[in-house]
Design an enzyme around this catalytic site. Structure first.
Site, PDB file in Angstrom:
ATOM      1  N   ARG A 145       0.850  -1.184   0.000  1.00  0.00           N
ATOM      2  CA  ARG A 145       0.000   0.000   0.000  1.00  0.00           C
ATOM      3  C   ARG A 145       0.891   1.241   0.000  1.00  0.00           C
ATOM      4  O   ARG A 145       1.965   1.250   0.621  1.00  0.00           O
ATOM      5  CB  ARG A 145      -0.896   0.038   1.257  1.00  0.00           C
ATOM      6  CG  ARG A 145      -2.046  -0.950   1.238  1.00  0.00           C
ATOM      7  CD  ARG A 145      -3.121  -0.584   0.203  1.00  0.00           C
ATOM      8  NE  ARG A 145      -4.232  -1.526   0.182  1.00  0.00           N
ATOM      9  CZ  ARG A 145      -4.343  -2.562  -0.653  1.00  0.00           C
ATOM     10  NH1 ARG A 145      -3.391  -2.815  -1.549  1.00  0.00           N
ATOM     11  NH2 ARG A 145      -5.407  -3.353  -0.620  1.00  0.00           N
ATOM     12  N   HIS A 168      -1.083   0.314  -9.862  1.00  0.00           N
ATOM     13  CA  HIS A 168      -1.761  -0.622  -8.949  1.00  0.00           C
ATOM     14  C   HIS A 168      -2.365  -1.805  -9.719  1.00  0.00           C
ATOM     15  O   HIS A 168      -3.565  -2.080  -9.630  1.00  0.00           O
ATOM     16  CB  HIS A 168      -2.844   0.103  -8.129  1.00  0.00           C
ATOM     17  CG  HIS A 168      -3.187  -0.642  -6.853  1.00  0.00           C
ATOM     18  ND1 HIS A 168      -3.582  -0.004  -5.701  1.00  0.00           N
ATOM     19  CD2 HIS A 168      -3.201  -1.973  -6.565  1.00  0.00           C
ATOM     20  CE1 HIS A 168      -3.831  -0.920  -4.761  1.00  0.00           C
ATOM     21  NE2 HIS A 168      -3.604  -2.116  -5.281  1.00  0.00           N
TER      22      HIS A 168
HETATM   23  P1  NAP Z   1      -1.650 -11.544   4.951  1.00  0.00           P
HETATM   24  O1  NAP Z   1      -1.889 -12.964   4.532  1.00  0.00           O
HETATM   25  O2  NAP Z   1      -2.614 -10.924   5.902  1.00  0.00           O
HETATM   26  O3  NAP Z   1      -0.166 -11.482   5.558  1.00  0.00           O
HETATM   27  C1  NAP Z   1       0.326 -10.369   6.198  1.00  0.00           C
HETATM   28  C2  NAP Z   1       1.785 -10.631   6.622  1.00  0.00           C
HETATM   29  O4  NAP Z   1       2.322  -9.418   7.158  1.00  0.00           O
HETATM   30  C3  NAP Z   1       1.908 -11.701   7.704  1.00  0.00           C
HETATM   31  O5  NAP Z   1       3.068 -12.464   7.494  1.00  0.00           O
HETATM   32  C4  NAP Z   1       2.069 -10.858   8.977  1.00  0.00           C
HETATM   33  O6  NAP Z   1       2.818 -11.465  10.009  1.00  0.00           O
HETATM   34  C5  NAP Z   1       2.849  -9.680   8.456  1.00  0.00           C
HETATM   35  N1  NAP Z   1       2.666  -8.508   9.335  1.00  0.00           N
HETATM   36  C6  NAP Z   1       1.515  -7.872   9.659  1.00  0.00           C
HETATM   37  N2  NAP Z   1       1.759  -6.870  10.525  1.00  0.00           N
HETATM   38  C7  NAP Z   1       3.098  -6.892  10.767  1.00  0.00           C
HETATM   39  C8  NAP Z   1       3.956  -6.126  11.583  1.00  0.00           C
HETATM   40  N3  NAP Z   1       3.497  -5.130  12.348  1.00  0.00           N
HETATM   41  N4  NAP Z   1       5.280  -6.427  11.598  1.00  0.00           N
HETATM   42  C9  NAP Z   1       5.760  -7.455  10.852  1.00  0.00           C
HETATM   43  N5  NAP Z   1       4.992  -8.235  10.045  1.00  0.00           N
HETATM   44  C10 NAP Z   1       3.676  -7.937  10.009  1.00  0.00           C
HETATM   45  O7  NAP Z   1      -1.602 -10.591   3.678  1.00  0.00           O
HETATM   46  P2  NAP Z   1      -1.477 -10.996   2.124  1.00  0.00           P
HETATM   47  O8  NAP Z   1      -2.725 -11.645   1.631  1.00  0.00           O
HETATM   48  O9  NAP Z   1      -0.189 -11.721   1.933  1.00  0.00           O
HETATM   49  O10 NAP Z   1      -1.419  -9.555   1.438  1.00  0.00           O
HETATM   50  C11 NAP Z   1      -0.431  -8.599   1.785  1.00  0.00           C
HETATM   51  C12 NAP Z   1      -0.791  -7.262   1.226  1.00  0.00           C
HETATM   52  O11 NAP Z   1      -0.589  -7.229  -0.199  1.00  0.00           O
HETATM   53  C13 NAP Z   1      -2.274  -6.853   1.320  1.00  0.00           C
HETATM   54  O12 NAP Z   1      -2.625  -6.412   2.585  1.00  0.00           O
HETATM   55  C14 NAP Z   1      -2.367  -5.766   0.276  1.00  0.00           C
HETATM   56  O13 NAP Z   1      -2.064  -4.534   0.890  1.00  0.00           O
HETATM   57  C15 NAP Z   1      -1.270  -6.125  -0.715  1.00  0.00           C
HETATM   58  N6  NAP Z   1      -1.814  -6.449  -2.040  1.00  0.00           N
HETATM   59  C16 NAP Z   1      -1.497  -5.645  -3.079  1.00  0.00           C
HETATM   60  C17 NAP Z   1      -1.967  -5.922  -4.355  1.00  0.00           C
HETATM   61  C18 NAP Z   1      -1.563  -5.071  -5.541  1.00  0.00           C
HETATM   62  O14 NAP Z   1      -2.107  -5.261  -6.634  1.00  0.00           O
HETATM   63  N7  NAP Z   1      -0.613  -4.171  -5.405  1.00  0.00           N
HETATM   64  C19 NAP Z   1      -2.778  -7.048  -4.561  1.00  0.00           C
HETATM   65  C20 NAP Z   1      -3.087  -7.872  -3.483  1.00  0.00           C
HETATM   66  C21 NAP Z   1      -2.604  -7.567  -2.220  1.00  0.00           C
HETATM   67  P3  NAP Z   1       2.335 -12.824  10.734  1.00  0.00           P
HETATM   68  O15 NAP Z   1       2.535 -13.901   9.683  1.00  0.00           O
HETATM   69  O16 NAP Z   1       3.240 -12.973  11.859  1.00  0.00           O
HETATM   70  O17 NAP Z   1       0.892 -12.620  11.077  1.00  0.00           O
END
Ligand code: NAP
Length: 309
Positions: free
Chosen positions: A224, A272
């Site tokens: 983001r 994006h």
């Molecule tokens: P997710 O499954 O919720 O995983 C989040 C990861 O971040 C987990 O490993 C979590 O740690 C870690 N995390 C959260 N808070 C943290 C902190 N304070 N310090 C350190 N690590 C932290 O998310 P996801 O599905 O992989 O997606 C990630 C992000 O990608 C989305 O939220 C979105 O913003 C982005 N995204 C972007 C696009 C695009 O087109 N650009 C498309 C899709 C998604 P734990 O494992 O320990 O819980």
């Protein structure tokens, strides 16, 4: 038992078609013409007008149309009892892997520098880079980050990762929590941000963290725009601490015309598009959650509202 699509910035037609094709029995309506709001128990949303859930007293499940829920969770009108779910989709995950690999190879094989040389009509081989000696750091090891890290390993890179809680992953050195952030950063010659946007992660890519990356590091932000302090990135690119950045997400989208990122020689921008949700691919999980909700069974991909992701 009615499902309403509240998605002012997305075309609802492909979503309606994808859901109806596999679940013709579900009554679907589309905001703002979704009739009596009292009937709506399930909402499928993206970029909803903030405060809108105050109009839906019986909404029980709110499903984000994407993987991220940051915008959704900022909405204080979400009823206390409502469950929030998000999309977890192999196609979304693999598209992100494609994007990150493309960005990493583009930088690793020095295409931007060769592009610059081409415009100068300069035939000048640069010292070769050995990709197996490059360490890529993946910030956020969730559904997407873990898969991206594995694909980087398969492609031959050294890979380190960082998440909130410790975890073990084959061939990836994992760092966890704030105490291990400096070690993670100092190892990451290419940094890939795949964190969710929460109060803890907002502005996490700032002068203090980015200067801990090795000299000449490259930054890829596909999470983001609010993760990145833009002025800090510009200062570190201009001082040559950082070699470049590939940015798919911005603090303000679309990126304003006058923004310095557009013309910066070390920044590559995409609008994006790193990974887009395909309605046909995610319709089965929407329908499955609708069925689970009506049957009183646990939902798939439920978000921890207090944790923020
Ligand atoms: P997710 O499954 O919720 O995983 C989040 C990861 O971040 C987990 O490993 C979590 O740690 C870690 N995390 C959260 N808070 C943290 C902190 N304070 N310090 C350190 N690590 C932290 O998310 P996801 O599905 O992989 O997606 C990630 C992000 O990608 C989305 O939220 C979105 O913003 C982005 N995204 C972007 C696009 C695009 O087109 N650009 C498309 C899709 C998604 P734990 O494992 O320990 O819980």
């Amino acid at each position: 038992m009615v499902l309403s699509l509240i998605c002012p910035t997305k075309d609802p037609i492909p979503w309606v078609a994808a859901i109806q094709a596999i679940a013709p029995d579900i009554e679907l309506r589309v905001w703002p013409d979704d009739g009596a709001k009292d009937d709506i128990t399930f909402a499928l949303v993206w970029a909803q007008p903030q405060g809108i859930f105050a109009q839906y007293p019986h909404v029980q499940v709110i499903a984000s149309m994407g993987a991220g829920v940051d915008n959704l969770l900022q909405d204080t009108s979400i009823p206390e009892q409502a469950a929030v779910v998000r999309m977890v989709d192999p196609r979304l995950v693999s598209q992100m892997g494609d994007y990150v690999l493309a960005a990493v190879f583009n930088h690793g094989r020095q295409f931007p520098r060769y592009g610059h040389q081409q415009r100068q009509r300069q035939w000048q081989p640069l010292p070769p880079t050995h990709l197996g000696q490059i360490t890529v750091g993946v910030m956020g090891l969730g559904q997407i980050g873990q898969s991206v890290a594995q694909r980087l390993v398969q492609a031959g890179f050294q890979v380190v990762g960082w998440s909130r809680r410790a975890k073990s992953m084959a061939q990836v050195q994992v760092f966890a929590g704030q105490p291990q952030l400096p070690d993670f950063l100092s190892a990451s010659e290419i940094l890939v941000c795949l964190l969710p946007l929460t109060a803890e992660t907002e502005n996490i890519l700032n002068a203090e963290t980015l200067t801990q990356l090795p000299l000449g590091a490259y930054v890829i932000n596909v999470a983001r725009g609010q993760h990145l302090v833009e002025a800090d990135l510009l200062a570190l690119l201009d001082s040559n601490h950082l070699a470049g950045a590939c940015l798919d997400v911005m603090r303000q989208e679309p990126l304003p015309q006058e923004h310095p990122f557009w013309s910066h020689p070390k920044i590559l921008i995409t609008p994006h598009i790193a990974s887009l949700t395909d309605p046909v691919s995610v319709a089965p999980q929407i329908v499955e959650n609708y069925r689970r909700y009506t049957a009183g069974r646990p939902l798939l991909n439920q978000v921890d509202r207090r944790q923020g992701y």
